[in-house]
Design a protein around this motif. Structure first.
Motif, mmCIF file in Angstrom:
data_model
loop_
_atom_site.group_PDB
_atom_site.id
_atom_site.type_symbol
_atom_site.label_atom_id
_atom_site.label_comp_id
_atom_site.label_asym_id
_atom_site.label_seq_id
_atom_site.Cartn_x
_atom_site.Cartn_y
_atom_site.Cartn_z
ATOM 1 N N PRO A 1 0.850 -1.181 0.000
ATOM 2 C CA PRO A 1 0.000 0.000 0.000
ATOM 3 C C PRO A 1 0.893 1.241 0.000
ATOM 4 C CG PRO A 1 -0.438 -1.395 1.919
ATOM 5 C CD PRO A 1 0.762 -1.941 1.249
ATOM 6 N N ALA A 2 0.355 2.382 -0.394
ATOM 7 C CA ALA A 2 1.184 3.587 -0.472
ATOM 8 C C ALA A 2 0.439 4.812 0.037
ATOM 9 C CB ALA A 2 1.638 3.821 -1.912
ATOM 10 N N LEU A 3 1.191 5.681 0.702
ATOM 11 C CA LEU A 3 0.705 6.993 1.113
ATOM 12 C C LEU A 3 1.360 8.055 0.248
ATOM 13 C CD1 LEU A 3 -0.572 9.146 3.003
ATOM 14 C CD2 LEU A 3 1.442 8.870 4.488
ATOM 15 N N LEU A 4 0.554 8.846 -0.463
ATOM 16 C CA LEU A 4 1.060 9.985 -1.224
ATOM 17 C C LEU A 4 0.858 11.236 -0.382
ATOM 18 C CD1 LEU A 4 0.473 7.794 -3.444
ATOM 19 C CD2 LEU A 4 0.056 9.707 -4.996
ATOM 20 N N TRP A 5 1.947 11.959 -0.117
ATOM 21 C CA TRP A 5 1.898 13.141 0.749
ATOM 22 C C TRP A 5 2.260 14.368 -0.076
ATOM 23 C CZ3 TRP A 5 -0.028 13.014 5.590
ATOM 24 C CH2 TRP A 5 0.131 14.150 6.403
ATOM 25 N N PHE A 6 1.350 15.326 -0.126
ATOM 26 C CA PHE A 6 1.521 16.499 -0.970
ATOM 27 C C PHE A 6 2.311 17.602 -0.266
ATOM 28 C CE2 PHE A 6 -2.132 14.355 -2.781
ATOM 29 C CZ PHE A 6 -1.853 14.421 -4.139
ATOM 30 N N GLY A 7 3.139 18.303 -1.059
ATOM 31 C CA GLY A 7 3.929 19.420 -0.552
ATOM 32 C C GLY A 7 3.222 20.745 -0.738
ATOM 33 N N GLY A 8 4.010 21.808 -0.946
ATOM 34 C CA GLY A 8 3.468 23.151 -0.989
ATOM 35 C C GLY A 8 2.639 23.442 -2.220
ATOM 36 N N ILE A 9 1.642 24.318 -2.052
ATOM 37 C CA ILE A 9 0.827 24.731 -3.189
ATOM 38 C C ILE A 9 1.047 26.208 -3.523
ATOM 39 C CG2 ILE A 9 -0.879 22.980 -2.617
ATOM 40 C CD1 ILE A 9 -2.776 25.212 -1.737
ATOM 41 N N TRP A 10 1.875 26.893 -2.719
ATOM 42 C CA TRP A 10 2.297 28.260 -3.061
ATOM 43 C C TRP A 10 3.698 28.231 -3.659
ATOM 44 C CZ3 TRP A 10 -1.761 27.834 0.135
ATOM 45 C CH2 TRP A 10 -2.755 28.813 0.033
ATOM 46 N N LYS A 11 4.622 27.652 -2.914
ATOM 47 C CA LYS A 11 5.993 27.471 -3.380
ATOM 48 C C LYS A 11 6.222 25.979 -3.609
ATOM 49 C CE LYS A 11 7.657 31.758 -2.755
ATOM 50 N NZ LYS A 11 8.338 32.569 -3.784
ATOM 51 N N ALA A 12 6.862 25.636 -4.710
ATOM 52 C CA ALA A 12 7.054 24.224 -5.044
ATOM 53 C C ALA A 12 7.917 23.530 -3.999
ATOM 54 C CB ALA A 12 7.691 24.093 -6.422
ATOM 55 N N SER A 13 7.470 22.384 -3.527
ATOM 56 C CA SER A 13 8.238 21.623 -2.537
ATOM 57 C C SER A 13 7.639 20.236 -2.391
ATOM 58 C CB SER A 13 8.224 22.329 -1.177
ATOM 59 O OG SER A 13 6.898 22.444 -0.684
ATOM 60 N N LYS A 14 8.466 19.328 -1.892
ATOM 61 C CA LYS A 14 8.002 18.014 -1.469
ATOM 62 C C LYS A 14 8.134 17.970 0.046
ATOM 63 C CE LYS A 14 10.123 15.591 -5.410
ATOM 64 N NZ LYS A 14 11.488 16.134 -5.425
ATOM 65 N N HIS A 15 7.125 17.469 0.724
ATOM 66 C CA HIS A 15 7.170 17.353 2.175
ATOM 67 C C HIS A 15 7.176 15.867 2.529
ATOM 68 C CE1 HIS A 15 5.276 21.603 2.913
ATOM 69 N NE2 HIS A 15 6.443 21.635 2.306
ATOM 70 N N ALA A 16 8.284 15.366 2.981
ATOM 71 C CA ALA A 16 8.389 13.949 3.313
ATOM 72 C C ALA A 16 7.864 13.691 4.720
ATOM 73 C CB ALA A 16 9.836 13.494 3.209
ATOM 74 N N VAL A 17 6.998 12.725 4.873
ATOM 75 C CA VAL A 17 6.598 12.281 6.201
ATOM 76 C C VAL A 17 7.590 11.221 6.661
ATOM 77 C CG1 VAL A 17 4.143 12.798 6.023
ATOM 78 C CG2 VAL A 17 5.006 10.626 5.161
ATOM 79 N N ASP A 18 7.573 10.933 7.947
ATOM 80 C CA ASP A 18 8.514 9.979 8.522
ATOM 81 C C ASP A 18 8.166 8.567 8.053
ATOM 82 O OD1 ASP A 18 10.219 8.491 10.027
ATOM 83 O OD2 ASP A 18 9.668 9.367 11.952
#
Length: 306
Positions: free
Chosen positions: A53-70
């Motif tokens: 199974p997979a969790l997709l975690w979204f980053g910023g919607i103002w400034k481009a970024s990826k936000h990694a969860v633990d």
């Protein structure tokens, strides 16, 4: 309120959601589109054969970024983690898009479909996909969960803002200003022109897309319905030493991350027949310890989407 002040409040780190030292991705910067901000990082559990199974975690919607969860929250349960970067409203504004929020939400849908279509390549289970995000990053997750629930098992929204409707924002959190330039104008103008903009709002805002078959959703906020005097933050010096310090909690920060957003959204969700949980201090949820426990239980349940 000026956009830069809004962004400063929204860009505060969601420290409890991120890994302090995230591991290197199994595959990094995988493109799901031609734009340089249409990228994902894929973290596949090192043990097991899958499909995971997979969790997709979204980053910023103002400034481009990826936000990694633990990933350590999920690898022991055989769950993969994918950090998603999307085109932002900054990109849309630069391109003079009539509906800037469309860049963000169209990319969210594209990223999910891309992962589902390529799941076998990364040993993922396309029928067990969770979406989530912290603060601004939860909006694209909620959009997909309401718009295309057949693609998603569950949605996790941490201290987020689940609407771009300026009227509902003011009803839920009086005085708050958030979302500009999602509708192509300032917040003040969007509120003034709300009736005119309502067709656009209904097209993109998760609260207007709710229905009984929407994907099960779980909201969590670290603050209660009353603003605390201060918060504990972790400061990291140049040597990497971490120190916990108390700092004042600004009104702007509290307003855009108040659980009142989630409570307002939940009322609409339950009225529509959707499943929606809300957790904040003093308000636990039956069956789930927190947002992370919700994701794990949903993705590892014996039943899955047909």
């Amino acid at each position: 309120m000026k956009f830069c002040l809004l962004f400063a409040a929204l860009a505060l780190a969601v420290t409890s959601a991120r890994a302090a030292n995230p591991p290197e991705p199994t595959q990094a910067d995988v493109p799901y589109g031609v734009h340089p901000h249409q990228l994902i990082d894929i973290h596949v559990p090192p043990k097991g054969e899958g499909p995971f199974p997979a969790l997709l975690w979204f980053g910023g919607i103002w400034k481009a970024s990826k936000h990694a969860v633990d990933v350590n929250r999920f690898f022991p349960h055989g769950i993969a983690v994918i950090a998603v970067e999307v085109r932002t409203m900054e990109d849309a504004t630069r391109d003079k898009a009539a509906e800037p929020i469309s860049y963000v939400l169209e990319d969210a849908m594209s990223a999910v479909k891309f992962v589902v279509e390529n799941a076998e390549k990364w040993k993922l289970d396309p029928k067990r996909i969770a979406l989530g995000g912290g603060s601004q990053g939860a909006l694209p997750a909620l959009y997909v969960g309401c718009k295309a629930p057949e693609l998603v098992t569950c949605i996790a929204a941490y201290r987020c803002q689940p609407t771009i409707d300026p009227k509902r924002m003011q009803e839920w959190v009086p005085g708050v200003q958030w979302g500009a330039p999602a509708l192509g104008c300032s917040f003040e103008e969007s509120l003034k022109r709300r009736d005119e903009l309502l067709p656009v709002i209904k097209k993109w805002s998760p609260d207007w897309l709710l229905h009984k078959n929407a994907t099960p959703m779980y909201f969590e906020n670290e603050w209660g319905m009353t603003k605390p005097d201060d918060i504990v933050e972790t400061k990291v010096d140049s040597s990497g030493k971490k120190t916990k310090v108390r700092t004042p909690l600004t009104q702007n920060n509290y307003d855009v991350h108040s659980p009142a957003w989630a409570v307002g959204f939940q009322k609409l969700a339950l009225a529509a027949g959707a499943t929606c949980y809300v957790k904040y201090p003093g308000h636990p949820t039956e069956g789930y310890d927190d947002i992370w426990n919700f994701i794990v239980k949903q993705l590892t349940a014996k039943t899955s989407k047909p």
